[in-house]
Design a protein around this motif. Structure first.
Motif, PDB file in Angstrom:
ATOM      1  N   THR A  31     -21.091  19.023 -78.555  1.00  0.00           N
ATOM      2  CA  THR A  31     -22.549  18.827 -78.642  1.00  0.00           C
ATOM      3  C   THR A  31     -23.231  19.025 -77.294  1.00  0.00           C
ATOM      4  O   THR A  31     -24.393  19.403 -77.229  1.00  0.00           O
ATOM      5  CB  THR A  31     -22.903  17.425 -79.189  1.00  0.00           C
ATOM      6  OG1 THR A  31     -22.422  16.431 -78.274  1.00  0.00           O
ATOM      7  CG2 THR A  31     -22.306  17.207 -80.563  1.00  0.00           C
ATOM      8  N   GLY A  32     -22.492  18.792 -76.208  1.00  0.00           N
ATOM      9  CA  GLY A  32     -23.071  19.000 -74.870  1.00  0.00           C
ATOM     10  C   GLY A  32     -23.526  20.447 -74.704  1.00  0.00           C
ATOM     11  O   GLY A  32     -24.546  20.722 -74.058  1.00  0.00           O
ATOM     12  N   TYR A  35     -27.056  20.837 -75.936  1.00  0.00           N
ATOM     13  CA  TYR A  35     -28.051  20.339 -74.975  1.00  0.00           C
ATOM     14  C   TYR A  35     -28.154  21.308 -73.793  1.00  0.00           C
ATOM     15  O   TYR A  35     -29.236  21.537 -73.252  1.00  0.00           O
ATOM     16  CB  TYR A  35     -27.676  18.929 -74.488  1.00  0.00           C
ATOM     17  CG  TYR A  35     -27.923  17.878 -75.552  1.00  0.00           C
ATOM     18  CD1 TYR A  35     -29.157  17.262 -75.677  1.00  0.00           C
ATOM     19  CD2 TYR A  35     -26.925  17.554 -76.468  1.00  0.00           C
ATOM     20  CE1 TYR A  35     -29.395  16.324 -76.674  1.00  0.00           C
ATOM     21  CE2 TYR A  35     -27.153  16.626 -77.470  1.00  0.00           C
ATOM     22  CZ  TYR A  35     -28.386  16.012 -77.572  1.00  0.00           C
ATOM     23  OH  TYR A  35     -28.623  15.103 -78.573  1.00  0.00           O
ATOM     24  N   ARG A  36     -27.021  21.872 -73.409  1.00  0.00           N
ATOM     25  CA  ARG A  36     -27.027  22.819 -72.282  1.00  0.00           C
ATOM     26  C   ARG A  36     -27.796  24.095 -72.643  1.00  0.00           C
ATOM     27  O   ARG A  36     -28.526  24.654 -71.811  1.00  0.00           O
ATOM     28  CB  ARG A  36     -25.590  23.170 -71.884  1.00  0.00           C
ATOM     29  CG  ARG A  36     -24.906  22.063 -71.109  1.00  0.00           C
ATOM     30  CD  ARG A  36     -23.430  22.328 -70.913  1.00  0.00           C
ATOM     31  NE  ARG A  36     -22.777  21.247 -70.197  1.00  0.00           N
ATOM     32  CZ  ARG A  36     -22.562  21.244 -68.881  1.00  0.00           C
ATOM     33  NH1 ARG A  36     -22.890  22.291 -68.145  1.00  0.00           N
ATOM     34  NH2 ARG A  36     -21.986  20.211 -68.299  1.00  0.00           N
ATOM     35  N   SER A  96     -28.904  16.793 -68.886  1.00  0.00           N
ATOM     36  CA  SER A  96     -28.903  15.337 -68.769  1.00  0.00           C
ATOM     37  C   SER A  96     -30.348  14.821 -68.646  1.00  0.00           C
ATOM     38  O   SER A  96     -30.710  13.814 -69.259  1.00  0.00           O
ATOM     39  CB  SER A  96     -28.063  14.934 -67.552  1.00  0.00           C
ATOM     40  OG  SER A  96     -28.180  13.565 -67.306  1.00  0.00           O
ATOM     41  N   SER A  99     -32.306  15.334 -72.085  1.00  0.00           N
ATOM     42  CA  SER A  99     -31.727  14.690 -73.279  1.00  0.00           C
ATOM     43  C   SER A  99     -32.273  13.272 -73.459  1.00  0.00           C
ATOM     44  O   SER A  99     -31.949  12.609 -74.430  1.00  0.00           O
ATOM     45  CB  SER A  99     -30.198  14.687 -73.204  1.00  0.00           C
ATOM     46  OG  SER A  99     -29.780  13.933 -72.093  1.00  0.00           O
ATOM     47  N   ARG A 105     -33.522  15.365 -78.820  1.00  0.00           N
ATOM     48  CA  ARG A 105     -32.383  14.778 -79.536  1.00  0.00           C
ATOM     49  C   ARG A 105     -32.499  14.974 -81.048  1.00  0.00           C
ATOM     50  O   ARG A 105     -31.532  15.294 -81.718  1.00  0.00           O
ATOM     51  CB  ARG A 105     -32.248  13.276 -79.235  1.00  0.00           C
ATOM     52  CG  ARG A 105     -32.204  12.930 -77.766  1.00  0.00           C
ATOM     53  CD  ARG A 105     -31.536  11.598 -77.539  1.00  0.00           C
ATOM     54  NE  ARG A 105     -30.120  11.685 -77.843  1.00  0.00           N
ATOM     55  CZ  ARG A 105     -29.201  12.163 -77.020  1.00  0.00           C
ATOM     56  NH1 ARG A 105     -29.531  12.583 -75.825  1.00  0.00           N
ATOM     57  NH2 ARG A 105     -27.941  12.227 -77.396  1.00  0.00           N
ATOM     58  N   GLY A 125     -19.429  14.067 -77.309  1.00  0.00           N
ATOM     59  CA  GLY A 125     -20.765  13.964 -76.724  1.00  0.00           C
ATOM     60  C   GLY A 125     -20.975  12.607 -76.095  1.00  0.00           C
ATOM     61  O   GLY A 125     -20.062  12.056 -75.454  1.00  0.00           O
ATOM     62  N   ARG A 126     -22.197  12.072 -76.262  1.00  0.00           N
ATOM     63  CA  ARG A 126     -22.527  10.772 -75.671  1.00  0.00           C
ATOM     64  C   ARG A 126     -22.887   9.734 -76.740  1.00  0.00           C
ATOM     65  O   ARG A 126     -22.753   8.543 -76.517  1.00  0.00           O
ATOM     66  CB  ARG A 126     -23.743  10.905 -74.728  1.00  0.00           C
ATOM     67  CG  ARG A 126     -23.582  11.927 -73.599  1.00  0.00           C
ATOM     68  CD  ARG A 126     -22.532  11.479 -72.607  1.00  0.00           C
ATOM     69  NE  ARG A 126     -22.463  12.337 -71.436  1.00  0.00           N
ATOM     70  CZ  ARG A 126     -21.979  13.568 -71.417  1.00  0.00           C
ATOM     71  NH1 ARG A 126     -21.500  14.114 -72.523  1.00  0.00           N
ATOM     72  NH2 ARG A 126     -21.936  14.269 -70.296  1.00  0.00           N
ATOM     73  N   ASP A 127     -23.395  10.215 -77.890  1.00  0.00           N
ATOM     74  CA  ASP A 127     -23.947   9.314 -78.911  1.00  0.00           C
ATOM     75  C   ASP A 127     -23.339   9.604 -80.278  1.00  0.00           C
ATOM     76  O   ASP A 127     -23.957   9.337 -81.294  1.00  0.00           O
ATOM     77  CB  ASP A 127     -25.467   9.528 -79.002  1.00  0.00           C
ATOM     78  CG  ASP A 127     -25.812  10.976 -79.361  1.00  0.00           C
ATOM     79  OD1 ASP A 127     -24.959  11.867 -79.160  1.00  0.00           O
ATOM     80  OD2 ASP A 127     -26.913  11.214 -79.873  1.00  0.00           O
ATOM     81  N   ARG A 176     -25.420  11.249 -62.874  1.00  0.00           N
ATOM     82  CA  ARG A 176     -25.458  11.678 -64.277  1.00  0.00           C
ATOM     83  C   ARG A 176     -25.076  10.507 -65.190  1.00  0.00           C
ATOM     84  O   ARG A 176     -25.711  10.274 -66.208  1.00  0.00           O
ATOM     85  CB  ARG A 176     -24.508  12.869 -64.462  1.00  0.00           C
ATOM     86  CG  ARG A 176     -24.441  13.404 -65.860  1.00  0.00           C
ATOM     87  CD  ARG A 176     -25.129  14.750 -65.988  1.00  0.00           C
ATOM     88  NE  ARG A 176     -24.316  15.827 -65.466  1.00  0.00           N
ATOM     89  CZ  ARG A 176     -23.466  16.529 -66.229  1.00  0.00           C
ATOM     90  NH1 ARG A 176     -23.316  16.251 -67.495  1.00  0.00           N
ATOM     91  NH2 ARG A 176     -22.802  17.529 -65.702  1.00  0.00           N
ATOM     92  N   ASP A 180     -27.417   9.030 -68.152  1.00  0.00           N
ATOM     93  CA  ASP A 180     -26.933   9.068 -69.546  1.00  0.00           C
ATOM     94  C   ASP A 180     -26.775   7.655 -70.131  1.00  0.00           C
ATOM     95  O   ASP A 180     -26.940   7.454 -71.329  1.00  0.00           O
ATOM     96  CB  ASP A 180     -25.594   9.830 -69.642  1.00  0.00           C
ATOM     97  CG  ASP A 180     -25.741  11.322 -69.321  1.00  0.00           C
ATOM     98  OD1 ASP A 180     -26.888  11.809 -69.216  1.00  0.00           O
ATOM     99  OD2 ASP A 180     -24.702  12.004 -69.164  1.00  0.00           O
ATOM    100  N   ARG A 183     -30.811   5.612 -70.376  1.00  0.00           N
ATOM    101  CA  ARG A 183     -32.011   6.113 -71.054  1.00  0.00           C
ATOM    102  C   ARG A 183     -32.295   5.220 -72.268  1.00  0.00           C
ATOM    103  O   ARG A 183     -31.388   4.554 -72.787  1.00  0.00           O
ATOM    104  CB  ARG A 183     -31.807   7.576 -71.455  1.00  0.00           C
ATOM    105  CG  ARG A 183     -30.710   7.761 -72.467  1.00  0.00           C
ATOM    106  CD  ARG A 183     -30.407   9.228 -72.728  1.00  0.00           C
ATOM    107  NE  ARG A 183     -29.376   9.355 -73.723  1.00  0.00           N
ATOM    108  CZ  ARG A 183     -28.497  10.337 -73.755  1.00  0.00           C
ATOM    109  NH1 ARG A 183     -28.507  11.284 -72.839  1.00  0.00           N
ATOM    110  NH2 ARG A 183     -27.601  10.377 -74.714  1.00  0.00           N
TER     111      ARG A 183
HETATM  112  O1   DC Z   1     -20.981  16.937 -72.092  1.00  0.00           O
HETATM  113  P1   DC Z   1     -21.842  17.823 -71.181  1.00  0.00           P
HETATM  114  O2   DC Z   1     -21.627  17.611 -69.717  1.00  0.00           O
HETATM  115  O3   DC Z   1     -21.757  19.257 -71.571  1.00  0.00           O
HETATM  116  O4   DC Z   1     -23.353  17.343 -71.522  1.00  0.00           O
HETATM  117  C1   DC Z   1     -24.449  17.718 -70.741  1.00  0.00           C
HETATM  118  C2   DC Z   1     -25.562  16.676 -70.867  1.00  0.00           C
HETATM  119  O5   DC Z   1     -26.110  16.694 -72.194  1.00  0.00           O
HETATM  120  C3   DC Z   1     -25.131  15.222 -70.668  1.00  0.00           C
HETATM  121  O6   DC Z   1     -25.201  14.842 -69.297  1.00  0.00           O
HETATM  122  C4   DC Z   1     -26.091  14.434 -71.514  1.00  0.00           C
HETATM  123  C5   DC Z   1     -26.477  15.377 -72.617  1.00  0.00           C
HETATM  124  N1   DC Z   1     -25.792  15.072 -73.875  1.00  0.00           N
HETATM  125  C6   DC Z   1     -26.341  14.070 -74.661  1.00  0.00           C
HETATM  126  O7   DC Z   1     -27.319  13.442 -74.273  1.00  0.00           O
HETATM  127  N2   DC Z   1     -25.807  13.796 -75.877  1.00  0.00           N
HETATM  128  C7   DC Z   1     -24.715  14.450 -76.315  1.00  0.00           C
HETATM  129  N3   DC Z   1     -24.214  14.155 -77.536  1.00  0.00           N
HETATM  130  C8   DC Z   1     -24.107  15.459 -75.518  1.00  0.00           C
HETATM  131  C9   DC Z   1     -24.672  15.736 -74.285  1.00  0.00           C
END
Ligand code: DC
Length: 219
Positions: A31-32, A35-36, A96, A99, A105, A125-127, A176, A180, A183
């Motif tokens: 998923t990153g 966002y990238r 970052s 997002s 999102r 990912g993060r969430d 970062r 992350d 937020r």
């Molecule tokens: O995993 P990555 O480094 O490729 O992700 C890049 C940025 O994208 C990360 O710093 C925060 C955001 N991100 C996010 O908010 N939610 C996700 N599910 C994946 C990435």
């Protein structure tokens, strides 16, 4: 069955998730990368991450999609494959920063949930465990100390022949992490039902084996 892997930058999520997907025959969703791809668009358009109105307008207009070629995820920005352009630090930092916005999102979470409806996925990912796939059968929170993560990144860049500074990389990683995790919108945190795996002292195969064991126990 879906597997969610969350954790901070550089914890090894994508390396581990790719190996697990191969072993289990699941589709790996990074998923990153989505966002990238969106961040790359904002950079190309000269949109500042602090300009929420401009970011939200552009997020609505832009088309992000993914496809698989030989099992590898390819991400498309307005129909152009941008896989080769999204790995730069500048793009990661922009991702970052933007997002944090609900408009960004909302769009990407909908795309991620749609992918998980039709196949068994392993998504990182993060969430993912907290928001995108709250009902995932397996949730992993993969982490490692900031120093370990910085050192891995440093070694990777050195191997590519790039000049870099370990402490600058660690500072970048800590900044970062802070963004992350702090937020308002879907911050990075361990889901209550996630298993914590700290990879600071573990090799790739040890982490893969630990997660496979959890998978076997739940099958
Ligand atoms: O995993 P990555 O480094 O490729 O992700 C890049 C940025 O994208 C990360 O710093 C925060 C955001 N991100 C996010 O908010 N939610 C996700 N599910 C994946 C990435």
């Amino acid at each position: 069955m879906n597997i969610a892997i969350d954790g901070p930058a550089g914890a090894g999520k994508s390396t581990i998730a790719k190996k697990l997907a191969e072993k289990l025959g699941y589709i790996y969703v990074d998923t990153g990368a989505m966002y990238r791809a969106m961040a790359l668009y904002f950079l190309e358009q000269g949109i500042l991450p602090s300009d929420e109105a401009a970011v939200s307008k552009a997020a609505e207009e832009v088309d992000i999609s993914i496809a698989y070629e030989d099992g590898q995820q390819q991400v498309f920005l307005n129909k152009a494959n941008v896989n080769g352009k999204i790995r730069r630090e500048e793009v990661g930092n922009m991702a970052s920063s933007v997002s944090v916005y609900p408009s960004v999102r909302r769009k990407l979470v909908a795309l991620q949930q749609k992918l998980a409806e039709t196949s068994d996925v392993i998504m990182d990912g993060r969430d993912i465990g907290t928001c995108v796939l709250p009902n995932a059968e397996i949730k992993i929170y993969l982490t490692a100390s900031p120093f370990t993560r910085a050192k891995r990144r440093f070694d990777e860049l050195k191997e590519k022949g790039q000049d870099c500074d370990l402490f600058a990389i660690q500072k970048d990683i800590e900044e970062r992490d802070y963004r992350d995790m702090n937020r308002d919108e879907s911050p990075l945190r361990q889901a209550e039902d996630a298993v914590l795996v700290d990879s600071s002292e573990l090799g790739i195969n040890e982490v893969v084996q630990a997660i496979l064991k959890i998978w076997q126990e739940r099958n």
